[in-house]
Design a protein around this motif. Structure first.
Motif, short mmCIF file in Angstrom:
data_model
loop_
_atom_site.label_atom_id
_atom_site.label_comp_id
_atom_site.label_asym_id
_atom_site.label_seq_id
_atom_site.Cartn_x
_atom_site.Cartn_y
_atom_site.Cartn_z
N ARG A 511 7.09 1.39 0.41
CA ARG A 511 5.65 1.66 0.55
C ARG A 511 5.07 0.73 1.63
O ARG A 511 4.17 -0.06 1.39
N THR A 512 5.64 0.87 2.82
CA THR A 512 5.26 0.01 3.94
C THR A 512 4.54 0.80 5.01
O THR A 512 5.03 1.83 5.48
N VAL A 513 3.38 0.29 5.41
CA VAL A 513 2.60 0.85 6.51
C VAL A 513 2.82 -0.06 7.72
O VAL A 513 2.60 -1.27 7.63
N VAL A 514 3.25 0.53 8.82
CA VAL A 514 3.47 -0.23 10.05
C VAL A 514 2.29 0.02 10.99
O VAL A 514 1.98 1.18 11.30
N VAL A 515 1.64 -1.04 11.43
CA VAL A 515 0.55 -0.96 12.40
C VAL A 515 1.05 -1.54 13.71
O VAL A 515 1.50 -2.69 13.75
N LEU A 516 0.97 -0.74 14.78
CA LEU A 516 1.49 -1.15 16.08
C LEU A 516 0.36 -1.48 17.04
O LEU A 516 -0.50 -0.63 17.30
N GLU A 517 0.35 -2.70 17.53
CA GLU A 517 -0.57 -3.11 18.59
C GLU A 517 0.27 -3.29 19.85
O GLU A 517 0.88 -4.33 20.08
N THR A 518 0.33 -2.24 20.66
CA THR A 518 1.20 -2.23 21.83
C THR A 518 0.46 -1.67 23.03
O THR A 518 -0.52 -0.94 22.90
N GLY A 519 0.98 -1.99 24.22
CA GLY A 519 0.41 -1.44 25.44
C GLY A 519 1.17 -0.26 25.96
O GLY A 519 0.86 0.26 27.03
N ASN A 520 2.16 0.20 25.20
CA ASN A 520 3.04 1.28 25.64
C ASN A 520 3.70 1.93 24.43
O ASN A 520 3.68 1.37 23.33
N PRO A 521 4.32 3.08 24.61
CA PRO A 521 5.19 3.61 23.57
C PRO A 521 6.35 2.65 23.29
O PRO A 521 6.82 1.94 24.20
N VAL A 522 6.80 2.62 22.06
CA VAL A 522 7.94 1.79 21.68
C VAL A 522 8.89 2.62 20.82
O VAL A 522 8.50 3.63 20.22
N GLN A 523 10.16 2.19 20.78
CA GLN A 523 11.11 2.79 19.86
C GLN A 523 10.80 2.33 18.44
O GLN A 523 10.16 1.30 18.23
N MET A 524 11.28 3.07 17.47
CA MET A 524 11.02 2.72 16.07
C MET A 524 12.29 2.91 15.26
O MET A 524 12.43 3.89 14.52
N PRO A 525 13.25 2.01 15.37
CA PRO A 525 14.51 2.18 14.64
C PRO A 525 14.35 2.16 13.13
O PRO A 525 15.24 2.60 12.41
N TRP A 526 13.22 1.70 12.65
CA TRP A 526 12.92 1.60 11.22
C TRP A 526 12.04 2.76 10.74
O TRP A 526 11.59 2.77 9.59
N LEU A 527 11.79 3.76 11.61
CA LEU A 527 10.79 4.80 11.33
C LEU A 527 11.08 5.54 10.03
O LEU A 527 10.18 5.73 9.20
N ALA A 528 12.31 5.97 9.83
CA ALA A 528 12.63 6.81 8.66
C ALA A 528 12.45 6.07 7.35
O ALA A 528 12.27 6.70 6.30
N GLN A 529 12.49 4.74 7.38
CA GLN A 529 12.34 3.96 6.14
C GLN A 529 10.88 3.59 5.87
O GLN A 529 10.56 3.04 4.82
N SER A 530 9.97 3.85 6.81
CA SER A 530 8.57 3.49 6.64
C SER A 530 7.83 4.60 5.89
O SER A 530 8.25 5.76 5.88
N ALA A 531 6.70 4.22 5.30
CA ALA A 531 5.85 5.22 4.64
C ALA A 531 4.80 5.76 5.60
O ALA A 531 4.45 6.94 5.54
N ALA A 532 4.29 4.91 6.48
CA ALA A 532 3.24 5.34 7.41
C ALA A 532 3.32 4.47 8.65
O ALA A 532 3.75 3.31 8.60
N VAL A 533 2.90 5.06 9.78
CA VAL A 533 2.84 4.33 11.04
C VAL A 533 1.51 4.65 11.71
O VAL A 533 1.16 5.82 11.89
N LEU A 534 0.78 3.60 12.07
CA LEU A 534 -0.50 3.74 12.75
C LEU A 534 -0.40 3.06 14.11
O LEU A 534 -0.19 1.85 14.19
N GLN A 535 -0.55 3.84 15.17
CA GLN A 535 -0.56 3.30 16.53
C GLN A 535 -1.97 2.85 16.86
O GLN A 535 -2.88 3.66 17.02
#
Length: 737
Positions: A511-535
């Motif tokens: 039940r992990t939400v990943v919040v990304l503060e980035t200046g560009n697209p990034v890879q997400m090797p952990w994507l399938a294990q996350s519950a939510a991703v907010l760019q």
């Protein structure tokens, strides 16, 4: 007999309207300064004033210094400490040009103006992700108003370079990979800035796609794909925003330095497009006096090897190798923009700044630009009854990340936390600094969940971060990527081992939400294990509040990606970063073999599947498209129904793509709308395509060509979605360049 006053004559006699207007204008203009007659056109006023200038005064208007006390440089008398200063001519009422960098707000480089702050807006990519031109105009207007109040009347804003590579360090300032989205959003922002009687540039013209060896590398592209991609973005931005100045780029374009390029500045910009304003160089981008053929102003002259537009230009005039008419043209272009945007009638300085309302714009832009990329099991928005939340990593206890370089803003409110990064040049001390805008998201999350236990872990060690995650009902983990002008990044990872930390956290608690503060697209090797991703991009000074607004559902996310997120660098047109490993300022060619197929168009051409497609973005509600109608003729008009089929109010961005043109398959965004809908509400949406988006550029005919035939379109929620399909026939047509 005493002649009657012209105004009284107009009231008492029946005379021709034209004579009345002429007499009134003559009466209104000071006879010693006829260029101050605001009834005249900007061109006419510029011509009147230019004729009064001595040659030395004219030459003073075509070159200028960087206006900072820095190293061996000293700012000139009368200048605000800022990017640049062009001395005024008081005897003629000609104001000085006070110039500031202002991509994301009015800058204060290195704190040169002690205590001076400004509203720090989200990054360009965040603004582009809103797909909201009205918001872009409001953000531009806020920057312009603050600049005007501070005494600035020229802003180095309006970044319109296409983001051709997700490793490019300056992408965060720009507006994405598509020429239509970039042109529309840049044009709206420029128009907003100039509504405050402040001139905006559009920059960096053109093909400034990389920061590595940006002063020396040569961008190579054929004319037709150049016209259909980067140049079209600038053309649309100029048409919509009418910027007073164009800033040329550092790099070479097809073997000519951009600031000396006759094909680029002379043929395309001034001849084909009829651009009436002035072309200024980027700071340190002039390499010879040959630039005078097409460049109108040498900026930041101390950074060049010589003040070419100073004594060398004066000597060339005396020798007859440069005609006086060319100097007159350069000066008139500067004066025309000053008249067109009200710099004489509305002198800068002394106004009040409404930081509260501008802060609300910054918060709206941050929230509206956030893109929900994943939301398994409706993990978001977070529920009010959560008992224990772990907040991990990303300096979330300090602030939100900001991009670095000349666009760095000193925010209004809490002073930023600044971490000098060191470097190898004197300018690294000024610009190579990481800034965090406080307060941090940790405080905003605590305010939204006052009954929950909030656990914080700084994320330095994956093991301790995972332990904190195991003890929580929900985890919010932050990933950050710092980007800066003058340097690209080597790959698409999150730096300093953050991917490993996030992987450990998602493994410890699904039940992990990943919040990304980035200046560009990034890879997400952990994507399938996350519950939510907010760019969240670089969300500006109100970023912490905006992140919490979206996480807890006060704002329904409506952002859509302005860039494709690739799965790896192997999917890019240039998997190896150009110039990587070479000495600084090495000379080499960059072959833009993708041509006009930038971003999502490259993926359509190669058939590769991205991590997330251009235009992608989820919502807390759902939408349905129906009843497509397409009509043809000279262009395409596409209409359809959009319905909110969920339980929450929300905004959607239905996108229209051209899928084939007269039998030729392609992928090209030709329009969109942003539509706010209540639950169950339906609206009819109509999009009419700019004909150039349906055409190919014909170099032999020197113009755009639409071939007769069937044109197929799709309507969907991103570049890979074809929820509705249809088409119509177009007649053959040619369009001027």
């Amino acid at each position: 007999m005493r002649p009657e006053h012209p105004l009284r004559a107009c009231r008492s006699m029946s005379v021709a309207l034209a004579l009345c207007l002429t007499a009134t204008a003559a009466a209104a203009a000071p006879p010693q300064r006829p260029w101050m007659d605001a009834r005249l056109s900007p061109d006419a006023r510029a011509g009147l004033l230019e004729r009064e200038l001595t040659m030395d005064e004219k030459l003073s208007l075509v070159h200028s210094p960087m206006a900072l006390d820095f190293g061996p440089f000293s700012k000139p008398a009368g200048a605000l400490s800022s990017a640049g200063y062009v001395t005024g001519i008081p005897r003629l009422g000609l104001p000085a040009l006070q110039q500031s960098d202002a991509s994301l707000g009015v800058t204060n480089p290195g704190g040169a103006r002690p205590g001076d702050v400004a509203t720090a807006l989200p990054s360009g990519l965040a603004l582009a992700a809103s797909w909201n031109p009205a918001l872009a105009r409001a953000a531009g207007a806020a920057i312009g108003q603050e600049a005007h109040a501070k005494g600035f009347n020229v802003l180095l804003a309006g970044g319109a370079n296409l983001t051709r590579d997700p490793r490019a360090g300056r992408n965060f300032e720009y507006l994405g990979e598509d020429p239509l989205l970039t042109g529309v959003m840049a044009g709206a922002s420029i128009a907003g800035v100039q509504s405050a009687h402040v001139i905006s540039t559009v920059k960096h013209f053109a093909l400034n796609a990389y920061e590595t060896s940006r002063n020396t590398h040569n961008a190579v592209i054929a004319e037709a794909p150049f016209r259909e991609s980067d140049l079209l973005a600038f053309q649309i931005a100029i048409e919509r925003g009418q910027p007073g100045s164009v800033m040329c780029a550092y790099n070479k374009v097809n073997a000519d330095y951009a600031c000396e390029s006759v094909p680029l500045l002379g043929k395309v910009l001034k001849d084909d497009w009829g651009y009436p304003g002035w072309v200024m160089s980027d700071w340190g981008a002039v390499h010879s006096l040959d630039a005078v053929k097409v460049l109108d102003h040498q900026s930041g002259e101390q950074l060049d090897k010589e003040v070419y537009f100073g004594a060398p230009l004066k000597n060339a005039l005396a020798a007859g190798s440069v005609a006086p008419a060319r100097i007159s043209d350069m000066v008139r272009r500067v004066l025309r923009s000053m008249f067109a945007h009200g710099l004489f009638e509305h002198p800068a300085g002394g106004g009040q700044i409404d930081y509260e309302s501008h802060g609300k714009i910054a918060r709206q832009a941050a929230a509206e630009g956030m893109v929900l990329l994943r939301n398994e099991g409706a993990m978001l928005p977070l529920r009010a009854d959560i008992k224990r939340i772990a907040v991990i990593g990303g300096n979330a206890s300090i602030g939100v990340l900001s991009g670095a370089g000349s666009s760095q803003v000193t925010p209004h409110g809490a002073p930023p936390m600044v971490q000098p990064m060191g470097g190898n040049t004197p300018f690294d001390a000024l610009f190579r600094r990481i800034s965090w805008f406080g307060p941090g998201p940790l405080d905003a999350i605590r305010a939204r969940a006052p009954k929950a236990e909030i656990i914080f872990d700084d994320g330095r060690y994956p093991a301790s971060a995972a332990a904190a995650a195991r003890r929580a009902d929900v985890v919010v983990v932050f990933g950050t990527q710092w980007n800066s002008e003058n340097e690209d990044v080597p790959d698409l990872s999150l730096p300093q081992g953050q991917d490993a930390m996030i992987a450990a956290v998602t493994a410890a608690n699904p039940r992990t939400v990943v919040v990304l503060e980035t200046g560009n697209p990034v890879q997400m090797p952990w994507l399938a294990q996350s519950a939510a991703v907010l760019q969240a991009w670089y969300p500006g000074q109100q970023g912490a509040e905006a992140i919490a607004d979206v996480l807890f559902g006060q704002v329904n996310p409506s952002g859509h990606l302005p860039m494709t997120f690739p799965q790896s660098v192997a999917q890019l047109p240039r998997p190896a970063l150009p110039g990587a490993g070479l000495a600084p300022d090495s000379q080499y060619d960059i072959l833009f073999n993708e041509g006009a197929d930038v971003g999502y168009r490259w993926f359509a051409r190669t058939g590769a599947q991205p991590l997330f497609p251009f235009g992608f973005g989820l919502s807390y509600t759902s939408f349905a498209l129906s009843d497509l109608q397409v009509s043809g003729g000279d262009t395409l008009t596409v209409s359809f129904n959009l319905k909110n089929t969920g339980a929450r109010a929300g905004a959607e961005v239905p996108q229209v793509y051209l899928r084939s043109a007269a039998g030729q398959p392609l992928a090209r965004l030709i329009g969109w709308d942003k539509v706010q809908l209540a639950p169950g509400e339906q609206k009819r949406v109509s999009v009419t395509a700019d004909p150039r988006l349906l055409a190919s550029y014909d170099t032999a005919a020197h113009g755009w060509k639409i071939a007769a035939g069937e044109y197929q379109v799709s309507v969907g929620q991103h570049a890979g979605d074809s929820a509705l399909l249809g088409g119509a026939r177009l007649a053959a047509r040619r369009i001027k360049p």
